[in-house]
Design an enzyme around this catalytic site. Structure first.
Site, PDB file in Angstrom:
ATOM      1  N   PHE A  16       0.831  -1.207   0.000  1.00 56.86           N
ATOM      2  CA  PHE A  16       0.000   0.000   0.000  1.00 56.86           C
ATOM      3  C   PHE A  16       0.865   1.257   0.000  1.00 56.86           C
ATOM      4  O   PHE A  16       0.771   2.108  -0.897  1.00 56.86           O
ATOM      5  CB  PHE A  16      -0.917  -0.069   1.227  1.00 56.86           C
ATOM      6  CG  PHE A  16      -1.738   1.158   1.524  1.00 56.86           C
ATOM      7  CD1 PHE A  16      -2.274   1.932   0.512  1.00 56.86           C
ATOM      8  CD2 PHE A  16      -2.001   1.508   2.839  1.00 56.86           C
ATOM      9  CE1 PHE A  16      -3.052   3.047   0.805  1.00 56.86           C
ATOM     10  CE2 PHE A  16      -2.776   2.612   3.143  1.00 56.86           C
ATOM     11  CZ  PHE A  16      -3.295   3.391   2.126  1.00 56.86           C
ATOM     12  N   ASP A  61      12.861 -12.020  -0.201  1.00 57.04           N
ATOM     13  CA  ASP A  61      12.417 -11.984   1.184  1.00 57.04           C
ATOM     14  C   ASP A  61      13.507 -11.350   2.033  1.00 57.04           C
ATOM     15  O   ASP A  61      14.696 -11.656   1.851  1.00 57.04           O
ATOM     16  CB  ASP A  61      12.115 -13.406   1.670  1.00 57.04           C
ATOM     17  CG  ASP A  61      11.305 -13.411   2.945  1.00 57.04           C
ATOM     18  OD1 ASP A  61      11.845 -12.965   3.989  1.00 57.04           O
ATOM     19  OD2 ASP A  61      10.155 -13.867   2.929  1.00 57.04           O
ATOM     20  N   ALA A  82       8.790  -2.949   4.380  1.00 56.90           N
ATOM     21  CA  ALA A  82       8.299  -4.329   4.485  1.00 56.90           C
ATOM     22  C   ALA A  82       8.149  -4.737   5.946  1.00 56.90           C
ATOM     23  O   ALA A  82       9.052  -4.526   6.759  1.00 56.90           O
ATOM     24  CB  ALA A  82       9.263  -5.283   3.781  1.00 56.90           C
ATOM     25  N   TYR A 153       3.442  -6.698  17.535  1.00 54.59           N
ATOM     26  CA  TYR A 153       3.792  -5.824  16.410  1.00 54.59           C
ATOM     27  C   TYR A 153       4.522  -4.577  16.897  1.00 54.59           C
ATOM     28  O   TYR A 153       5.607  -4.237  16.402  1.00 54.59           O
ATOM     29  CB  TYR A 153       2.520  -5.439  15.661  1.00 54.59           C
ATOM     30  CG  TYR A 153       2.711  -4.334  14.649  1.00 54.59           C
ATOM     31  CD1 TYR A 153       3.427  -4.546  13.480  1.00 54.59           C
ATOM     32  CD2 TYR A 153       2.155  -3.069  14.856  1.00 54.59           C
ATOM     33  CE1 TYR A 153       3.598  -3.534  12.547  1.00 54.59           C
ATOM     34  CE2 TYR A 153       2.317  -2.054  13.928  1.00 54.59           C
ATOM     35  CZ  TYR A 153       3.035  -2.292  12.773  1.00 54.59           C
ATOM     36  OH  TYR A 153       3.212  -1.287  11.855  1.00 54.59           O
ATOM     37  N   GLY A 287      -4.141  -5.792  22.153  1.00 53.94           N
ATOM     38  CA  GLY A 287      -3.197  -4.921  21.464  1.00 53.94           C
ATOM     39  C   GLY A 287      -3.846  -3.721  20.796  1.00 53.94           C
ATOM     40  O   GLY A 287      -3.150  -2.832  20.303  1.00 53.94           O
TER      41      GLY A 287
END
Length: 332
Positions: A16, A61, A82, A153, A287
């Site tokens: 995005f 990756d 990323a 996260y 979270g």
């Protein structure tokens, strides 16, 4: 305008944010190598870039250090976007945040060191502030102390910030820019509550289940305003000569809305009037911070300010989702 770099290396280039940044950098005369493993990125987001002679796409990756080092050769700027951003389901796969966010950031920094690249933009999050002890409606500044982390996260992003600043302090970076984003909205949006609500209302416009009590208050930012902020700061080179060669910026708007208001805007844009069901509680999931509102005085002092309100950005997001239903199958 002088280009912010000669050749940029962008991780998460098909995502995005990444795809919009790639388009902007190419338009500004920067050659770009885009790196993506396409776990969530979409090649259709890069349609314009793939037709540009100064763009190179590498499928890779960030956990593959050898390939990362090879692909980065020749770059003079790295933009590391990323990441795994799945906060809600973090405890279903707890190692993913560690590997794809923290270890991956270390790998990017090591690839930079191997290639002599000394400028980085690191995408962090307003979630690093957890649930800051601030008075009602007061935005959180960059100087706020980090509290107990409330998601894997956010914890992985705190670790990533720490690595970036340590590499700068250790003399391996000349300029490090850390951006703590609120949630972004706009074209190519493919993850988050607006995506989920829109998808479910398309399937059944008569009812909608909302996690939490709907009173969670969040600030949002239009994706093009985010891209403008990144390019603006890179052009100003504010980290050059800054303490520890690092500049941290909150990115957001100067207002927020609650989830109930957000739902109402989406429903009106779609012309539906569903029966709403709230699951209850001030958090939608483990979270989920009930209040995210960032103080953006620091970056505003550089001359940047957002052009769109949250409401305008949300409407553009709904319009894009309406026009691009393919994104739902692509994200399954």
């Amino acid at each position: 305008m002088t280009a912010v770099a000669s050749r940029a290396f962008v991780t998460g280039a098909a995502g995005f944010i990444g795809s919009h940044l790639v388009d902007r950098l190419l338009a500004d005369g920067v050659a770009v190598t885009g790196w993506d493993n396409f776990s969530t990125g979409q090649e259709r987001f890069l349609a314009g870039a793939l037709a540009h002679p100064a763009f190179t796409l590498v499928r890779g990756d960030t956990l593959d250090t050898a390939a990362l080092k090879a692909a980065m050769a020749g770059a003079d700027l790295v933009v590391h976007l990323a990441a795994n951003a799945d906060i809600r389901d973090g405890w279903r796969h707890p190692e993913k945040d560690l590997q794809q966010n923290t270890v991956a950031t270390f790998n990017v920094l090591e690839a930079m060191r191997a290639n002599g690249v000394r400028r980085i933009v690191f995408a962090s999050t307003g979630s690093v502030y957890g649930e800051p002890a601030v008075s009602a409606d007061r935005p959180t500044p960059e100087t706020a102390p980090f509290p107990i982390q409330t998601s894997l996260y956010a914890a992985s992003k705190v670790a990533g910030e720490g690595l970036v600043s340590a590499y700068a302090e250790g003399g391996h970076l000349d300029e490090a820019y850390v951006f703590r984003f609120v949630s972004l909205l706009g074209e190519r949006y493919s993850h988050g509550h607006v995506f989920d609500f829109h998808q479910r209302l398309r399937a059944d416009p008569t009812q909608l289940t909302v996690l939490g009590d709907g009173r969670q208050r969040k600030s949002y930012l239009y994706v093009q305003d985010c891209i403008e902020a990144i390019v603006h700061v890179l052009a100003a080179r504010t980290a050059r000569g800054a303490p520890h060669a690092t500049q941290v910026y909150n990115l957001g708007t100067d207002h927020f809305i609650d989830v109930r208001t957000s739902v109402g805007l989406i429903c009106r844009a779609l012309g539906v009037n569903p029966e709403l069901h709230y699951t209850g509680g001030e958090r939608g999931w483990v979270g989920d911070s009930p209040f995210i509102f960032l103080d953006t005085a620091r970056i505003r002092a550089t001359g940047w300010k957002p052009k769109l309100t949250i409401e305008q950005a949300l409407l553009r997001t709904v319009q894009w989702l309406d026009a691009n239903p393919w994104i739902y199958e692509a994200r399954q």
